[in-house]
Design an enzyme around this catalytic site. Structure first.
Site, PDB file in Angstrom:
ATOM      1  CB  SER A 176       1.413  -3.380-109.684  1.00 23.35           C
ATOM      2  OG  SER A 176       0.904  -4.686-109.552  1.00 23.35           O
TER       3      SER A 176
ATOM      4  CE1 TYR B 295      -2.299  -1.906-113.399  1.00 25.62           C
ATOM      5  CE2 TYR B 295      -1.329  -3.938-112.551  1.00 25.62           C
ATOM      6  CZ  TYR B 295      -1.895  -2.695-112.331  1.00 25.62           C
ATOM      7  OH  TYR B 295      -2.057  -2.234-111.048  1.00 25.62           O
TER       8      TYR B 295
HETATM    9  P1  NDP Z   1      -9.382   2.379-108.913  1.00 25.08           P
HETATM   10  O1  NDP Z   1      -9.813   1.874-110.235  1.00 25.08           O
HETATM   11  O2  NDP Z   1     -10.234   2.117-107.716  1.00 25.08           O
HETATM   12  O3  NDP Z   1      -9.098   3.962-108.986  1.00 25.08           O
HETATM   13  C1  NDP Z   1      -8.318   4.470-110.025  1.00 25.08           C
HETATM   14  C2  NDP Z   1      -8.183   5.971-109.863  1.00 25.08           C
HETATM   15  O4  NDP Z   1      -7.392   6.457-110.952  1.00 25.08           O
HETATM   16  C3  NDP Z   1      -9.511   6.705-109.923  1.00 25.08           C
HETATM   17  O5  NDP Z   1      -9.464   7.790-109.043  1.00 25.08           O
HETATM   18  C4  NDP Z   1      -9.565   7.196-111.364  1.00 25.08           C
HETATM   19  O6  NDP Z   1     -10.309   8.376-111.514  1.00 25.08           O
HETATM   20  C5  NDP Z   1      -8.099   7.503-111.622  1.00 25.08           C
HETATM   21  N1  NDP Z   1      -7.782   7.515-113.041  1.00 25.08           N
HETATM   22  C6  NDP Z   1      -7.879   6.500-113.925  1.00 25.08           C
HETATM   23  N2  NDP Z   1      -7.498   6.890-115.142  1.00 25.08           N
HETATM   24  C7  NDP Z   1      -7.147   8.198-115.035  1.00 25.08           C
HETATM   25  C8  NDP Z   1      -6.674   9.173-115.965  1.00 25.08           C
HETATM   26  N3  NDP Z   1      -6.490   8.886-117.258  1.00 25.08           N
HETATM   27  N4  NDP Z   1      -6.417  10.422-115.510  1.00 25.08           N
HETATM   28  C9  NDP Z   1      -6.618  10.738-114.226  1.00 25.08           C
HETATM   29  N5  NDP Z   1      -7.069   9.865-113.297  1.00 25.08           N
HETATM   30  C10 NDP Z   1      -7.332   8.611-113.706  1.00 25.08           C
HETATM   31  O7  NDP Z   1      -7.921   1.773-108.723  1.00 25.08           O
HETATM   32  P2  NDP Z   1      -7.089   1.364-107.411  1.00 25.08           P
HETATM   33  O8  NDP Z   1      -7.365   2.309-106.306  1.00 25.08           O
HETATM   34  O9  NDP Z   1      -7.240  -0.076-107.205  1.00 25.08           O
HETATM   35  O10 NDP Z   1      -5.606   1.570-107.954  1.00 25.08           O
HETATM   36  C11 NDP Z   1      -4.839   2.742-107.694  1.00 25.08           C
HETATM   37  C12 NDP Z   1      -3.424   2.498-108.163  1.00 25.08           C
HETATM   38  O11 NDP Z   1      -2.886   1.359-107.506  1.00 25.08           O
HETATM   39  C13 NDP Z   1      -3.326   2.194-109.664  1.00 25.08           C
HETATM   40  O12 NDP Z   1      -2.162   2.754-110.199  1.00 25.08           O
HETATM   41  C14 NDP Z   1      -3.218   0.672-109.687  1.00 25.08           C
HETATM   42  O13 NDP Z   1      -2.590   0.210-110.838  1.00 25.08           O
HETATM   43  C15 NDP Z   1      -2.397   0.423-108.441  1.00 25.08           C
HETATM   44  N6  NDP Z   1      -2.516  -0.922-107.922  1.00 25.08           N
HETATM   45  C16 NDP Z   1      -3.730  -1.429-107.529  1.00 25.08           C
HETATM   46  C17 NDP Z   1      -3.814  -2.712-107.033  1.00 25.08           C
HETATM   47  C18 NDP Z   1      -5.093  -3.314-106.590  1.00 25.08           C
HETATM   48  O14 NDP Z   1      -5.083  -4.517-106.283  1.00 25.08           O
HETATM   49  N7  NDP Z   1      -6.179  -2.602-106.495  1.00 25.08           N
HETATM   50  C19 NDP Z   1      -2.619  -3.552-106.937  1.00 25.08           C
HETATM   51  C20 NDP Z   1      -1.402  -2.942-107.388  1.00 25.08           C
HETATM   52  C21 NDP Z   1      -1.374  -1.659-107.845  1.00 25.08           C
HETATM   53  P3  NDP Z   1     -11.808   8.439-112.100  1.00 25.08           P
HETATM   54  O15 NDP Z   1     -12.665   8.605-110.885  1.00 25.08           O
HETATM   55  O16 NDP Z   1     -11.793   9.625-112.977  1.00 25.08           O
HETATM   56  O17 NDP Z   1     -12.051   7.156-112.847  1.00 25.08           O
END
Ligand code: NDP
Length: 244
Positions: free
Chosen positions: A140, A153
């Site tokens: 990020s 984070y």
């Molecule tokens: P979401 O919250 O929309 O989705 C997160 C995903 O991660 C879900 O599929 C969730 O699965 C899964 N997940 C969370 N915890 C776990 C775990 N312990 N084990 C397995 N799976 C897990 O997030 P985003 O799509 O926004 O983010 C995706 C990535 O991008 C992350 O790493 C985030 O930090 C990064 N990011 C996002 C930004 C943003 O602005 N959105 C900016 C910069 C980086 P489940 O369905 O089981 O909850």
């Protein structure tokens, strides 16, 4: 020709879902993990299969080493290989340091950073045997620039950058390329929790004057997974509309 296989963690929704669908459109068979069966998972699986490729779903939490090992073994058993690994699963538990509980710090590190280690550690031996592979870690911009209220984070995402650069050096001679993508503010459930005024304020401060969408990130992952990026490793590519 047999399809390449991509494993996208956190592929049930948001950025991971779009990455999985985009790679499916490129002809990859896809594996995604889920924690609990849900509607998002079914929808993602359907959208992946619409592209005429296989979609394997594996249950598990990336923060558990045992789950990571079991998920990777299941994918190898059913798909025989993992050509591309996208460590995307991530969470936030935002608060100012003064109010941040120890558990909030530990939980975020354990999913975002240790989770990336757990999955990568189990996938790399198979890539080493094949002497090829791509690992793409979703960091990020916050891991590069820091952000008030996100010390946990930001630390996890900065850790992912150090992890990426180190592995690129360790694994280059085995033709395993390791890069990170650092998204800015992307419209997903993760950023949905922000108030509209805050989103507007953030958008104004971005040179391109908008939040990013999941496809903006998936396009860069697609490039890093492809043959077009075969001389790129150890890099962090920002997808942030010029924020940094
Ligand atoms: P979401 O919250 O929309 O989705 C997160 C995903 O991660 C879900 O599929 C969730 O699965 C899964 N997940 C969370 N915890 C776990 C775990 N312990 N084990 C397995 N799976 C897990 O997030 P985003 O799509 O926004 O983010 C995706 C990535 O991008 C992350 O790493 C985030 O930090 C990064 N990011 C996002 C930004 C943003 O602005 N959105 C900016 C910069 C980086 P489940 O369905 O089981 O909850």
């Amino acid at each position: 020709m047999e399809n390449k296989v991509a494993f996208v963690t956190g592929g049930t929704r948001g950025i991971g879902k779009q990455i999985a669908i985009t790679l499916a459109n490129e002809g990859y068979d896809i594996a995604i993990n889920y924690r609990k069966d849900n509607e998002n998972l079914k929808d993602t699986k359907n959208k992946i299969e619409e592209h005429g490729v296989k979609c394997l779903t594996v249950q598990g939490d990336v923060s558990s080493f045992e789950d990571a090992e079991r998920m990777v073994n299941e994918i190898i058993e059913k798909c025989e290989k993992i050509d591309v690994l996208v460590n995307n699963a991530g969470i936030t538990k935002d608060n100012l340091l003064m109010r941040m509980k120890k558990e909030d710090f530990e939980d975020v590190i354990s999913v975002n950073l240790t989770g990336t280690f757990n999955i990568t550690k189990n996938v790399v031996p198979f890539m080493m045997k094949k002497r090829s592979g791509r690992i793409i870690n979703i960091s990020s911009v916050v891991g590069v620039m820091g952000n008030s209220g996100q010390a946990n984070y930001a630390a996890s995402k900065a850790g992912i950058i150090g992890f990426t650069k180190s592995l690129a050096k360790e694994l280059g001679s085995r033709n395993i390329l390791v890069n990170a993508v650092a998204p800015g503010f992307i419209e997903t459930q993760m950023t949905d929790v922000l108030k509209d005024e805050i989103k507007e304020e953030i958008s104004k401060s971005i040179p391109l004057k908008r939040m990013g969408n999941t496809q903006d990130v998936a396009n860069v992952v697609k490039f890093l997974a492809s043959d077009d990026s075969s001389y790129i490793t150890g890099q962090v590519i920002n997808v942030d509309g010029g924020m940094l």
